[in-house]
Scaffold this motif. Structure first.
Motif, PDB file in Angstrom:
ATOM      1  N   GLN A  86     -11.486  36.757  29.325  1.00 28.73           N
ATOM      2  CA  GLN A  86     -12.587  36.843  30.275  1.00 28.73           C
ATOM      3  C   GLN A  86     -13.823  37.329  29.527  1.00 28.73           C
ATOM      4  N   ILE A  87     -14.952  36.667  29.769  1.00 30.96           N
ATOM      5  CA  ILE A  87     -16.208  37.099  29.155  1.00 30.96           C
ATOM      6  C   ILE A  87     -17.363  36.442  29.899  1.00 30.96           C
ATOM      7  N   GLY A  88     -18.440  37.169  30.041  1.00 32.24           N
ATOM      8  CA  GLY A  88     -19.629  36.611  30.688  1.00 32.24           C
ATOM      9  C   GLY A  88     -19.407  36.179  32.120  1.00 32.24           C
ATOM     10  N   GLY A  89     -18.440  36.822  32.794  1.00 30.76           N
ATOM     11  CA  GLY A  89     -18.160  36.501  34.180  1.00 30.76           C
ATOM     12  C   GLY A  89     -17.336  35.248  34.386  1.00 30.76           C
ATOM     13  N   ALA A  90     -16.668  34.788  33.310  1.00 28.77           N
ATOM     14  CA  ALA A  90     -15.884  33.556  33.425  1.00 28.77           C
ATOM     15  C   ALA A  90     -14.628  33.667  32.572  1.00 28.77           C
ATOM     16  N   ALA A  91     -13.647  32.823  32.891  1.00 28.55           N
ATOM     17  CA  ALA A  91     -12.432  32.751  32.086  1.00 28.55           C
ATOM     18  C   ALA A  91     -12.704  31.893  30.850  1.00 28.55           C
ATOM     19  N   ARG A  92     -12.466  32.481  29.663  1.00 34.15           N
ATOM     20  CA  ARG A  92     -12.636  31.763  28.412  1.00 34.15           C
ATOM     21  C   ARG A  92     -11.544  32.244  27.442  1.00 34.15           C
ATOM     22  N   SER A  93     -10.880  31.289  26.787  1.00 26.72           N
ATOM     23  CA  SER A  93      -9.764  31.670  25.910  1.00 26.72           C
ATOM     24  C   SER A  93     -10.215  31.756  24.456  1.00 26.72           C
ATOM     25  N   GLY A  94     -10.847  32.862  24.133  1.00 22.77           N
ATOM     26  CA  GLY A  94     -11.157  33.169  22.741  1.00 22.77           C
ATOM     27  C   GLY A  94     -12.473  32.658  22.221  1.00 22.77           C
ATOM     28  N   LEU A  95     -13.204  31.838  22.986  1.00 19.53           N
ATOM     29  CA  LEU A  95     -14.481  31.313  22.509  1.00 19.53           C
ATOM     30  C   LEU A  95     -15.387  31.040  23.701  1.00 19.53           C
ATOM     31  N   ALA A  96     -16.640  31.486  23.575  1.00 19.15           N
ATOM     32  CA  ALA A  96     -17.579  31.312  24.675  1.00 19.15           C
ATOM     33  C   ALA A  96     -18.985  31.155  24.131  1.00 19.15           C
ATOM     34  N   ARG A  97     -19.834  30.536  24.951  1.00 16.53           N
ATOM     35  CA  ARG A  97     -21.271  30.486  24.652  1.00 16.53           C
ATOM     36  C   ARG A  97     -21.981  31.263  25.747  1.00 16.53           C
ATOM     37  N   LEU A  98     -22.739  32.249  25.333  1.00 12.56           N
ATOM     38  CA  LEU A  98     -23.355  33.182  26.266  1.00 12.56           C
ATOM     39  C   LEU A  98     -24.872  33.066  26.239  1.00 12.56           C
ATOM     40  N   ASP A  99     -25.468  33.366  27.360  1.00 11.16           N
ATOM     41  CA  ASP A  99     -26.925  33.458  27.432  1.00 11.16           C
ATOM     42  C   ASP A  99     -27.351  34.755  26.735  1.00 11.16           C
ATOM     43  N   VAL A 100     -28.278  34.640  25.789  1.00 11.02           N
ATOM     44  CA  VAL A 100     -28.650  35.831  25.013  1.00 11.02           C
ATOM     45  C   VAL A 100     -29.366  36.870  25.865  1.00 11.02           C
ATOM     46  N   ASP A 154     -16.711  25.180  28.122  1.00 14.53           N
ATOM     47  CA  ASP A 154     -15.458  25.684  28.686  1.00 14.53           C
ATOM     48  C   ASP A 154     -14.302  24.855  28.143  1.00 14.53           C
ATOM     49  N   LEU A 155     -13.948  25.116  26.898  1.00 19.34           N
ATOM     50  CA  LEU A 155     -12.852  24.412  26.244  1.00 19.34           C
ATOM     51  C   LEU A 155     -11.730  25.405  25.958  1.00 19.34           C
ATOM     52  N   PRO A 156     -10.584  25.234  26.561  1.00 23.23           N
ATOM     53  CA  PRO A 156      -9.500  26.197  26.320  1.00 23.23           C
ATOM     54  C   PRO A 156      -8.864  26.022  24.948  1.00 23.23           C
ATOM     55  N   PHE A 157      -8.674  27.130  24.270  1.00 24.19           N
ATOM     56  CA  PHE A 157      -7.860  27.161  23.047  1.00 24.19           C
ATOM     57  C   PHE A 157      -6.495  27.708  23.455  1.00 24.19           C
ATOM     58  N   VAL A 179     -21.145  20.822  20.096  1.00 19.62           N
ATOM     59  CA  VAL A 179     -21.761  21.766  21.027  1.00 19.62           C
ATOM     60  C   VAL A 179     -23.133  21.320  21.497  1.00 19.62           C
ATOM     61  N   ASP A 180     -23.598  20.146  21.036  1.00 24.09           N
ATOM     62  CA  ASP A 180     -24.862  19.615  21.540  1.00 24.09           C
ATOM     63  C   ASP A 180     -24.634  18.632  22.684  1.00 24.09           C
ATOM     64  N   ARG A 181     -23.398  18.547  23.188  1.00 30.58           N
ATOM     65  CA  ARG A 181     -23.084  17.686  24.324  1.00 30.58           C
ATOM     66  C   ARG A 181     -22.924  18.510  25.600  1.00 30.58           C
ATOM     67  N   ILE A 182     -23.164  17.870  26.713  1.00 26.81           N
ATOM     68  CA  ILE A 182     -22.955  18.504  28.017  1.00 26.81           C
ATOM     69  C   ILE A 182     -21.959  17.664  28.799  1.00 26.81           C
ATOM     70  N   PRO A 183     -20.740  18.157  29.071  1.00 30.04           N
ATOM     71  CA  PRO A 183     -20.203  19.424  28.562  1.00 30.04           C
ATOM     72  C   PRO A 183     -19.815  19.309  27.094  1.00 30.04           C
ATOM     73  N   VAL A 184     -19.566  20.448  26.493  1.00 28.96           N
ATOM     74  CA  VAL A 184     -19.111  20.499  25.099  1.00 28.96           C
ATOM     75  C   VAL A 184     -17.770  19.787  24.970  1.00 28.96           C
ATOM     76  N   THR A 185     -17.590  19.058  23.860  1.00 23.36           N
ATOM     77  CA  THR A 185     -16.353  18.315  23.636  1.00 23.36           C
ATOM     78  C   THR A 185     -15.753  18.667  22.283  1.00 23.36           C
ATOM     79  N   VAL A 186     -14.478  18.348  22.128  1.00 19.24           N
ATOM     80  CA  VAL A 186     -13.804  18.486  20.840  1.00 19.24           C
ATOM     81  C   VAL A 186     -14.131  17.263  20.000  1.00 19.24           C
ATOM     82  N   ASP A 187     -14.618  17.494  18.799  1.00 25.56           N
ATOM     83  CA  ASP A 187     -14.953  16.400  17.893  1.00 25.56           C
ATOM     84  C   ASP A 187     -13.679  15.695  17.425  1.00 25.56           C
ATOM     85  N   ALA A 188     -13.798  14.418  17.064  1.00 26.22           N
ATOM     86  CA  ALA A 188     -12.640  13.649  16.586  1.00 26.22           C
ATOM     87  C   ALA A 188     -12.133  14.149  15.237  1.00 26.22           C
ATOM     88  N   TRP A 189     -12.957  14.911  14.520  1.00 24.75           N
ATOM     89  CA  TRP A 189     -12.565  15.460  13.220  1.00 24.75           C
ATOM     90  C   TRP A 189     -11.313  16.315  13.384  1.00 24.75           C
TER      91      TRP A 189
END
Length: 679
Positions: free
Chosen positions: A178-192, A202-205, A256-266
């Motif tokens: 949990q972080i920034g008022g939302a469920a996130r599993s180990g990685l989040a993007r927050l408003d500064v 919101d990509l679950p790890f 991370v420049d996509r909306i929503p963020v996606t996992v790259d094919a790499w």
């Protein structure tokens, strides 16, 4: 119709516009160098008396340091200053700030500059900041006073392990759910500004690896992150086996420049957790993840990754440094190169463009031929060079530069590095480097360091030099050559005995030749005058490696480099790699070679197994203008386009054309050595 995510406006220009509008400093990840740092650290840095340093950032002339310490001192002072887990000092004088003194209750793992240039984000495991439990594990503090910026509240429910800011976004990694008022599993993007989680990120790890000998089950953890300077891609490492529902073992790239963020094919399986079709650990069973750090190059084209995991001879990802191309979004990626220590961990990496710095408790590098599965290993083995707790690697091939500041004792290792325009700071858990006391913190300046000139690529028309196989004493011949027509021969460097030469090439004014004695010899050479003979140290590559190591793609034992030199029939140098052919061998071999350090790479590569060239019959070859010219035993001369693939993977690409020979131009082109020198 499948959903196609929209691109987020995160170009470099957009980021710079944002940072300019809010007066933010440039992020350190954008700083590149054109030279290698001095081995002698500067004398101004403060001493960290206890604990260790985990994180360093530089902002507006001030250095901020986080870790497990509680006491620091100004350089040269015996006066203890209480600083619990974080402190600041002047980047020029080294004076510890008397006003920046946040009150934290536990260790600091990560730091990031604030968007205004006047605040700092601090992440770790502390449960109180400045006396308040309201602000814990991730807090924004004033860069001058250390006071809490109360408008920012992220409230993670577990520790924060890494932070990266890009423009108005703060990326946080750790063990939280949990972080920034939302469920996130180990990685989040927050408003500064307020710490709220971005709903588009919101990509679950998931599926954390549980190491067999890790007696405390590790929670889901994103351990390290970095983001390209243009804000388009995020590289993450941790103990996950899935990212956003996609199979990704230990490392993943997000768009991370996509909306929503996606996992790259790499993707890659190089950092796999277990052996194929088995539950047996790939590296040492103790570690929930063995990737220890990663860093994206200033231009965003590649990343360097370092690992722990003990020495496993047939598992090159353990205890290694590797370079990864980030320009191709493809599955099944392999590293550009791998450099191995032979049994010691690396914990921190910094890619500056000029070098890849690696800090850990390594004793050697270029040391892949340790045949034992071990954590405390003997050595070095053939090719290994001493690098005590610190090393700098050539980005072109992974070969160590001569840089060796000797960080001894080695301890756990270097745990943090950050580049500046004038050098780089590093933090560790030990107190000495370069024979001097620098307690857990030092600055390596660029001034007085090592300048590495770019490799000179020779083109045509030029002088085509050849050592004939006749065995005569003065038989280095040169002809004007434009790729089609050859002029009459004349003798060059007549005072040198060229007998016994086995291939040669010129790199930046130095002529390198193999010899029938299995040595590599260097002389300065400008086409007319020749310098004194120097034998290149092969660092025991004249010794046999264990029989468990084979030529790639075969079951043949790897031969000594000396035996290959003694039977070499041609060689050339291209893009940081020495390519060579060996009498009777149906392959073109390659090894990394860095002229600055004069170190030949221990890993043996096979660049070509044919490509319309009979490598077993080559008798002299050279590279010019992207074309390979080679002679065969029958005296004919041929040309073929070169693929230009980097990292020892270059090979002939296209049809082979015969351009000379006894029946065409009356010349027997077979030679014991051939090289181009000229324009």
């Amino acid at each position: 119709m499948p959903h196609r995510p929209r691109r987020r406006l995160r170009s470099l220009a957009a980021i710079l516009a944002v940072t300019a509008s809010i007066g933010a400093p440039a992020d350190a990840s954008e700083i590149g160098h054109t030279s290698i740092a001095n081995e002698d650290p500067a004398g101004f840095t403060p001493d960290v008396i206890d604990g260790r340093v985990n994180a360093i950032i530089v902002m507006n002339g001030t250095v901020f340091v986080g870790g497990t310490f509680t006491t620091v001192r100004d350089a040269g002072s015996s006066n203890d200053l209480t600083r619990d887990y974080v402190f600041a000092f002047d980047a020029t004088s080294g004076a510890v700030s008397t006003s920046f003194h946040p009150d934290l209750s536990g260790k600091v793992e990560a730091l990031a500059p604030g968007p205004d240039g006047a605040s700092v984000f601090v992440g770790g495991s502390f449960d109180r900041a400045n006396g308040s439990r309201t602000y814990h594990r991730l807090v924004r503090v004033d860069a001058t006073t250390g006071a809490t910026v109360t408008s920012f509240r992220a409230d993670p429910n577990d520790q924060v392990l890494d932070l990266v800011r890009r423009g108005s976004d703060l990326y946080a990694a750790g063990e939280f759910t949990q972080i920034g008022g939302a469920a996130r599993s180990g990685l989040a993007r927050l408003d500064v500004s307020n710490g709220t989680a971005d709903p588009a990120f919101d990509l679950p790890f998931t599926r954390p690896w549980i190491a067999p000998l890790d007696f405390v089950d590790s929670p889901m953890r994103v351990w390290r992150i970095d983001v390209t300077a243009d804000g388009s891609k995020l590289l993450a490492a941790g103990n996950f086996r899935r990212a956003g529902g996609e199979p990704r073992e230990q490392i993943a790239i997000l768009d991370v420049d996509r909306i929503p963020v996606t996992v790259d094919a790499w993707s890659t399986m190089f950092f796999r957790f277990t052996e194929p079709n088995s539950r047996r650990s790939w590296c040492l069973e103790l570690f929930p993840h063995y990737v220890r750090d990663l860093d994206i190059s200033p231009d965003g084209t590649y990343a360097a990754v370092v690992t722990t995991g003990a020495n496993y001879p047939d598992h090159p990802s353990c205890d290694s440094v590797s370079r990864w191309d980030l320009t191709a979004s493809e599955p099944g990626r392999h590293p550009d190169w791998v450099a191995r220590s032979g049994g010691d961990s690396s914990h921190s990496v910094l890619a500056t463009g000029a070098a890849v710095y690696v800090g850990g408790h390594q004793q050697w590098m270029n040391n892949p031929y340790d045949p034992f599965r071990c954590g405390v290993c003997p050595g070095p083995f053939p090719g290994g060079v001493v690098r005590t707790g610190f090393s700098a690697h050539d980005p072109a091939n992974g070969i160590p530069f001569s840089w060796n500041p000797v960080r001894n004792p080695r301890g756990k290792g270097v745990l943090a590095m950050v580049a500046t325009q004038k050098g780089f700071f590093f933090g560790s858990d030990t107190d000495r480097i370069h024979g001097e006391a620098h307690r857990k913190l030092a600055f390596m300046p660029l001034a007085g360091g090592i300048s590495v000139p770019p490799p000179v690529k020779y083109g045509l028309p030029a002088g085509l030099f050849a050592v004939s196989p006749s065995g005569a004493r003065h038989d280095l011949l040169v002809r004007a050559f434009d790729g089609t027509t050859a002029g009459p021969p004349s003798r060059a460097a007549a005072r040198v005995d060229w007998r016994g030469i086995r291939g040669g090439f010129v790199a930046n004014g130095q002529l390198y030749v193999g010899t029938e004695r299995g040595t590599l010899v260097r002389r300065s050479f400008d086409g007319a005058s020749v310098g004194h003979r120097t034998v290149v140290d092969l660092h025991r590559l004249d010794h046999a490696v264990s029989s468990i190591f084979h030529i790639p793609g075969t079951r043949e034992r790897i031969p000594t480099f000396s035996s290959q030199l003694a039977d070499a029939t041609g060689m050339f140098f291209e893009d940081g790699f020495l390519y060579y052919s060996v009498a009777g061998a149906p392959r073109l071999y390659a090894r990394g070679f860095t002229p600055q350090s004069q170190i030949v790479g221990a890993p043996l590569l096979v660049a070509s197994r044919g490509d319309h060239v009979d490598w077993a019959k080559v008798r002299g070859m050279t590279m010019a203008d992207g074309t390979l010219y080679f002679a065969l035993a029958d005296g004919t001369l041929h040309e073929v386009a070169w693929s230009g693939d980097p990292f020892g993977a270059g090979h002939p690409a296209g049809a082979v054309t015969t351009i000379g020979g006894p029946s065409m131009d009356g010349i027997d082109w077979a030679a014991n050595g051939m090289f181009v020198l000229g324009s």
